[in-house]
Design a protein around this motif. Sequence first.
Motif, mmCIF file in Angstrom:
data_model
loop_
_atom_site.group_PDB
_atom_site.id
_atom_site.type_symbol
_atom_site.label_atom_id
_atom_site.label_comp_id
_atom_site.label_asym_id
_atom_site.label_seq_id
_atom_site.Cartn_x
_atom_site.Cartn_y
_atom_site.Cartn_z
ATOM 1 N N ASN A 179 0.843 -1.200 0.000
ATOM 2 C CA ASN A 179 0.000 0.000 0.000
ATOM 3 C C ASN A 179 0.876 1.248 0.000
ATOM 4 O O ASN A 179 1.218 1.771 1.060
ATOM 5 C CB ASN A 179 -0.925 0.009 1.213
ATOM 6 N N PRO A 180 1.225 1.747 -1.181
ATOM 7 C CA PRO A 180 2.022 2.979 -1.254
ATOM 8 C C PRO A 180 1.177 4.252 -1.291
ATOM 9 O O PRO A 180 1.722 5.344 -1.426
ATOM 10 C CB PRO A 180 2.764 2.799 -2.585
ATOM 11 N N TRP A 181 -0.149 4.132 -1.152
ATOM 12 C CA TRP A 181 -1.028 5.269 -1.380
ATOM 13 C C TRP A 181 -1.356 6.046 -0.100
ATOM 14 O O TRP A 181 -1.327 7.265 -0.108
ATOM 15 C CB TRP A 181 -2.321 4.788 -2.052
ATOM 16 N N ASN A 182 -1.670 5.347 0.950
ATOM 17 C CA ASN A 182 -2.042 6.064 2.171
ATOM 18 C C ASN A 182 -1.456 5.432 3.434
ATOM 19 O O ASN A 182 -2.006 5.568 4.522
ATOM 20 C CB ASN A 182 -3.569 6.191 2.308
ATOM 21 N N SER A 183 -0.331 4.727 3.290
ATOM 22 C CA SER A 183 0.361 4.148 4.445
ATOM 23 C C SER A 183 1.871 4.275 4.265
ATOM 24 O O SER A 183 2.396 3.979 3.182
ATOM 25 C CB SER A 183 0.010 2.672 4.626
ATOM 26 N N LEU A 184 2.554 4.700 5.319
ATOM 27 C CA LEU A 184 4.014 4.686 5.342
ATOM 28 C C LEU A 184 4.504 3.302 5.757
ATOM 29 O O LEU A 184 3.864 2.621 6.557
ATOM 30 C CB LEU A 184 4.551 5.721 6.338
ATOM 31 N N ASN A 185 5.636 2.904 5.203
ATOM 32 C CA ASN A 185 6.298 1.654 5.591
ATOM 33 C C ASN A 185 5.428 0.429 5.317
ATOM 34 O O ASN A 185 5.442 -0.543 6.079
ATOM 35 C CB ASN A 185 6.684 1.687 7.079
ATOM 36 N N ALA A 186 4.659 0.485 4.247
ATOM 37 C CA ALA A 186 3.769 -0.639 3.924
ATOM 38 C C ALA A 186 3.820 -0.997 2.445
ATOM 39 O O ALA A 186 2.889 -1.622 1.934
ATOM 40 C CB ALA A 186 2.338 -0.300 4.326
ATOM 41 N N ALA A 187 4.883 -0.609 1.758
ATOM 42 C CA ALA A 187 4.934 -0.816 0.310
ATOM 43 C C ALA A 187 6.280 -1.409 -0.100
ATOM 44 O O ALA A 187 7.234 -1.445 0.673
ATOM 45 C CB ALA A 187 4.704 0.507 -0.419
ATOM 46 N N ASN A 188 6.319 -1.869 -1.359
ATOM 47 C CA ASN A 188 7.538 -2.406 -1.955
ATOM 48 C C ASN A 188 8.106 -3.531 -1.099
ATOM 49 O O ASN A 188 9.247 -3.488 -0.628
ATOM 50 C CB ASN A 188 8.580 -1.310 -2.153
ATOM 51 N N ASN A 189 7.277 -4.569 -0.929
ATOM 52 C CA ASN A 189 7.661 -5.712 -0.103
ATOM 53 C C ASN A 189 8.553 -6.665 -0.906
ATOM 54 O O ASN A 189 8.166 -7.795 -1.237
ATOM 55 C CB ASN A 189 6.407 -6.426 0.400
ATOM 56 N N SER A 190 9.753 -6.220 -1.206
ATOM 57 C CA SER A 190 10.621 -6.914 -2.150
ATOM 58 C C SER A 190 11.285 -8.165 -1.579
ATOM 59 O O SER A 190 11.950 -8.900 -2.311
ATOM 60 C CB SER A 190 11.700 -5.953 -2.662
ATOM 61 N N TRP A 191 11.105 -8.395 -0.273
ATOM 62 C CA TRP A 191 11.647 -9.634 0.289
ATOM 63 C C TRP A 191 10.636 -10.775 0.210
ATOM 64 O O TRP A 191 10.879 -11.870 0.719
ATOM 65 C CB TRP A 191 12.130 -9.405 1.718
#
Length: 575
Positions: A51-63
């Motif tokens: 969720n890159p839209w309305n949450s910090l530290n909740a996006a780009n889960n590349s692991w």
Amino acid sequence: MLSSQTADIVRRFLTPANQIDFPQNATLQKQLDEQWSFNLTGFTQQGITGNPWNSLNAANNSWYFNPVTTDPTNVVYQPIQWNAFPGRLDFYYGEGNGSNNVKGLELSTNDLLALGDTGKTVDGTPFSSLPQITNPCTAAVSNYGPYGPRGWQDEYCEWSVERDANGNIVRIDFTCENPEYWNSLWAVSPERVLELYRSTLGKPQIQLADLYLVDPSRRTPVVDPSTGKPAYNPLNKWNSGPVSSATQGGAMHLTSTPNTIQTEIGLGSAATVPRPGGNGNAQALICCAQYGQPARNSDPHIGQSINQLVAPPNPAQGAMKATLANPPGLYIQTPDFPGFNYQSPDGTDPSTFWTIVRGQAAMHDEQGRKMPGNYILHASFQVPASKPYTVSDLTINGQKIQWAAQVAQTFLMQITGAGLKQTDTAPVQSCVATPPTVLAQPLQIFHASVFYALVGTQVSNVMGVEMNLASNSTLIAPRVKPGQTNVQLVVTADTLSGSGFPAVSFGDGVTARVVSQASITYAVPGNTYPAPVAALLVTVDVSPHALPGQRSLWVTNNGQAQSVGFPAAIHVVPA
């Protein structure tokens, strides 16, 4: 990426438990395999995007990695298991719950078992009459949820019970099959779905029309523009509620709104992010990362287990990227018959009454390695009619079986995690928070005719709240074809702002125009509670030259820059 040696081994996501539902028709099985792998690829991309839209530290889960595009040779399997009985029932209403926010109430074990089976206590008190609960992460006060005819069975296992005229249990059906698979199967062949309903539930009286989504205003079947066939009703009368009879009821696949495979992949993806303070406390971790629902047996444990693959408590173990092993799915484990001292009146081993109806007891991966645990999708527990007793005459630890929930307490559920050793470590991120600038968040997309039928179909439930069938929809991408014009779609979105309609776009070869905007309340699949969201009616034109494949969805507030697209929102298929 796949090595040349394994490229021919792992080419697609397997169906759950590698179930083959068209054993006599290779053409239809190929269609299902391709559609299923497309869907799972999209869900995986959505989970990694976060969720890159309305949450910090909740996006780009590349692991979190895609098991289909990764060499499986060095993958390490990790069974992740939890009890099938709803943990939140005991957390809020069981003995010693005073510290868990429901003051002065301790329901008996029998009441908890009755709630697990029926949504009501022994004396018939429904959830709607029980005290409200307080979320241990957010302190939000609410009615007990999820809602829905089996909503409280939220450990990714649901069941229905058939009783005789004397109230004795004659058959229990347990299922952990995800709704996305059954929607995919329906898109290939409604007739095959009918056959499987009849054979799985043992009910030849089921009719194809019983499974249709019906327009509530016209009382006619709704045609799904994705397939040109009648749309599927996931809460049809044979897959709704905890009671099974000759005229209705049964448990074919999961119906509680959080019980979806897309949700499970999203939870697994979000859980790969290391958080401050380590991963020693499952409830603290889920509160920090804001995935799933606290106090379940499943979500906190699943998240912690995956998080410990990525950031092990003992760093010497080495960090791993993580995923759900192929085939991703939720799986029932065989009950612990000896450990719970199951007994029958005539000495027959009660384990012989347990039948794997769909799925399999064991699986091997593409390398020929035995995978951990069982891969059961649907099981029945039933004493043969030739015997002069029923399930209710069996005992567990000396107690006669009054409730199917007693059986559920004796087995575990499982997802199979998979880890891939890494030479570096994943960076620790702070707890999820609200960013200073909130962007429009795409949530879901439907063909308009299907959406309005879902929203217009009310769902009765023991919670006594308003609920519509859209809460039982899925995030399977609607299909469109090159050259189609004036396709009516509905996009649901959150955190809209500014004047006028937001912009909606899909990228290469697809143009869109927002026609209207309304507020609709439903539980977006994966969520426990319904909430109001914006519903945008969109007219879409597809270029005759549009290439087949998935398209992302962008929803952009006026005055803001375009953000990240929501992956695999629609599927352009060959004309």
